[in-house]
Design an enzyme around this catalytic site. Structure first.
Site, PDB file in Angstrom:
ATOM      1  N   ASP A 165       0.798  -1.219   0.000  1.00 54.89           N
ATOM      2  CA  ASP A 165       0.000   0.000   0.000  1.00 54.89           C
ATOM      3  C   ASP A 165       0.844   1.290   0.000  1.00 54.89           C
ATOM      4  O   ASP A 165       1.538   1.574   0.966  1.00 54.89           O
ATOM      5  CB  ASP A 165      -0.936   0.013   1.210  1.00 54.89           C
ATOM      6  CG  ASP A 165      -1.752  -1.287   1.325  1.00 54.89           C
ATOM      7  OD1 ASP A 165      -1.242  -2.354   0.931  1.00 54.89           O
ATOM      8  OD2 ASP A 165      -2.891  -1.228   1.823  1.00 54.89           O
ATOM      9  N   ASN A 200     -10.498  -1.355   0.069  1.00 54.07           N
ATOM     10  CA  ASN A 200     -11.692  -0.768   0.692  1.00 54.07           C
ATOM     11  C   ASN A 200     -11.805   0.742   0.500  1.00 54.07           C
ATOM     12  O   ASN A 200     -12.882   1.303   0.680  1.00 54.07           O
ATOM     13  CB  ASN A 200     -11.732  -1.109   2.187  1.00 54.07           C
ATOM     14  CG  ASN A 200     -10.446  -0.784   2.900  1.00 54.07           C
ATOM     15  OD1 ASN A 200      -9.377  -1.275   2.519  1.00 54.07           O
ATOM     16  ND2 ASN A 200     -10.526   0.038   3.916  1.00 54.07           N
ATOM     17  N   HIS A 201     -10.718   1.424   0.122  1.00 57.89           N
ATOM     18  CA  HIS A 201     -10.796   2.874  -0.130  1.00 57.89           C
ATOM     19  C   HIS A 201     -10.941   3.203  -1.618  1.00 57.89           C
ATOM     20  O   HIS A 201     -10.742   4.355  -2.022  1.00 57.89           O
ATOM     21  CB  HIS A 201      -9.570   3.580   0.439  1.00 57.89           C
ATOM     22  CG  HIS A 201      -9.459   3.476   1.922  1.00 57.89           C
ATOM     23  ND1 HIS A 201     -10.482   3.849   2.773  1.00 57.89           N
ATOM     24  CD2 HIS A 201      -8.463   3.017   2.725  1.00 57.89           C
ATOM     25  CE1 HIS A 201     -10.114   3.633   4.033  1.00 57.89           C
ATOM     26  NE2 HIS A 201      -8.897   3.122   4.032  1.00 57.89           N
ATOM     27  N   HIS A 242      -6.688  -8.310  -0.347  1.00 54.87           N
ATOM     28  CA  HIS A 242      -6.716  -7.130   0.516  1.00 54.87           C
ATOM     29  C   HIS A 242      -7.647  -7.435   1.686  1.00 54.87           C
ATOM     30  O   HIS A 242      -8.873  -7.391   1.539  1.00 54.87           O
ATOM     31  CB  HIS A 242      -7.222  -5.942  -0.321  1.00 54.87           C
ATOM     32  CG  HIS A 242      -6.962  -4.611   0.302  1.00 54.87           C
ATOM     33  ND1 HIS A 242      -5.744  -3.989   0.236  1.00 54.87           N
ATOM     34  CD2 HIS A 242      -7.762  -3.788   1.009  1.00 54.87           C
ATOM     35  CE1 HIS A 242      -5.807  -2.827   0.863  1.00 54.87           C
ATOM     36  NE2 HIS A 242      -7.030  -2.687   1.343  1.00 54.87           N
ATOM     37  N   HIS A 278      -0.734  -3.052   6.378  1.00 57.48           N
ATOM     38  CA  HIS A 278       0.379  -2.092   6.357  1.00 57.48           C
ATOM     39  C   HIS A 278       1.617  -2.521   7.134  1.00 57.48           C
ATOM     40  O   HIS A 278       2.577  -1.755   7.221  1.00 57.48           O
ATOM     41  CB  HIS A 278      -0.076  -0.702   6.851  1.00 57.48           C
ATOM     42  CG  HIS A 278      -0.986   0.006   5.901  1.00 57.48           C
ATOM     43  ND1 HIS A 278      -1.181   1.377   5.919  1.00 57.48           N
ATOM     44  CD2 HIS A 278      -1.771  -0.456   4.892  1.00 57.48           C
ATOM     45  CE1 HIS A 278      -2.042   1.716   4.975  1.00 57.48           C
ATOM     46  NE2 HIS A 278      -2.419   0.617   4.339  1.00 57.48           N
TER      47      HIS A 278
END
Ligand code: FE2
Length: 272
Positions: free
Chosen positions: A12, A71-72, A154, A181
């Site tokens: 990410d 998710n973003h 993810h 992360h």
């Protein structure tokens, strides 16, 4: 099929500093690992949340071959038409069919076709369909269309990512986990020949809390009050893996982690 390709996958990319870290280190990493493909998870690149067309274009112009999301995905409304524009950017395949974008793409280089698939975990994340079922449809669709397949899982939970690795072992080249992360220490090639890691980690400021300023995160945890989060600007690192594909289609020979600091000239680090 030509010689076995090498894939660099970066975890990410967080904010402007993450973007500069990736693009700053990419030329030397491509040379060092003789990479054929570069794939990144880009869902945190726009100030930590989402991605815009301009930033996606910047990644693609800077040597990235495909971008995965999570998710973003839809945080920035301007990205929505871009997701259906034919560019190599993918949102989780197991989202609702009505949601914009597509779940896989195939990129070709040196005569090798690499399919890049995005999946979302179903535990603690909103994904309309079950990843373990949807991936079967994706693999059916990819029949005859790709020499190698990279799956970005993810997901929030390590268990769900480990299970996906086993589920796809021997059927895809690699399953790489993203979203949490923090890089995990379990990179390996599974017995069936699938390269696997539970989480690749994050490319961006290691001096924060998952990418945000540590003082703000601590304040939120101490006070239980709303705190406006900003991305940290301390200690940029790249977290990535290099996957050496096998000459056998959809299998890997090796996977190794790339965890390296970026030490740019001061003016390059400070730009927004
Ligand atoms: Fe995420």
């Amino acid at each position: 099929m030509p010689a076995a390709p090498t894939i660099l996958f970066a975890g990410d990319i967080v904010g402007g500093l993450g973007r500069r870290t990736l693009l700053g280190l990419l030329p030397q990493l491509r040379e060092q690992f003789e990479t054929t493909f570069v794939v990144v998870n880009g869902e945190n690149i726009a100030g930590g949340l989402g991605i815009t067309p301009k930033l996606a274009d910047e990644l693609l112009a800077g040597g990235v071959d495909a971008i995965t999301l999570g998710n973003h995905t839809y945080r920035r409304a301007e990205i929505i038409p871009y997701l259906d524009s034919g560019k190599p950017i993918v949102r989780p395949a197991n989202y609702l069919a009505t949601q914009p974008g597509r779940g896989w793409t195939v990129v070709e280089k040196d005569g090798v076709r690499l399919a890049v698939v995005s999946l979302s975990g179903n535990l603690h994340l909103r994904a309309g369909r079950v990843a373990f079922l949807e991936v079967e449809s994706v693999l059916r669709e990819l029949e005859g269309k790709a020499d190698h397949v990279l799956v970005d899982m993810h997901a929030e939970l390590t268990s769900e990512k480990v299970a996906m690795g086993w589920h796809l072992d021997g059927r895809v080249t690699a399953v790489v986990g993203t979203h949490t992360h923090v890089p995990t220490a379990d990179a390996r090639v599974l017995p069936g020949g699938t390269a696997y890691i539970t989480d690749v980690g994050m490319t961006g400021p290691r001096g924060g809390v998952l990418g945000v300023k540590k003082e703000q995160s601590i304040q939120s945890l101490r006070t239980h009050m709303n705190v406006r989060y900003e991305t940290s600007d301390e200690d940029p690192w790249i977290n990535a893996v290099v996957i050496r594909c096998s000459e056998t289609p959809r299998r890997a020979e090796a996977i190794e982690q790339v965890l390296a600091p970026w030490r740019p000239a001061p003016q390059a680090a400070g730009r927004s």
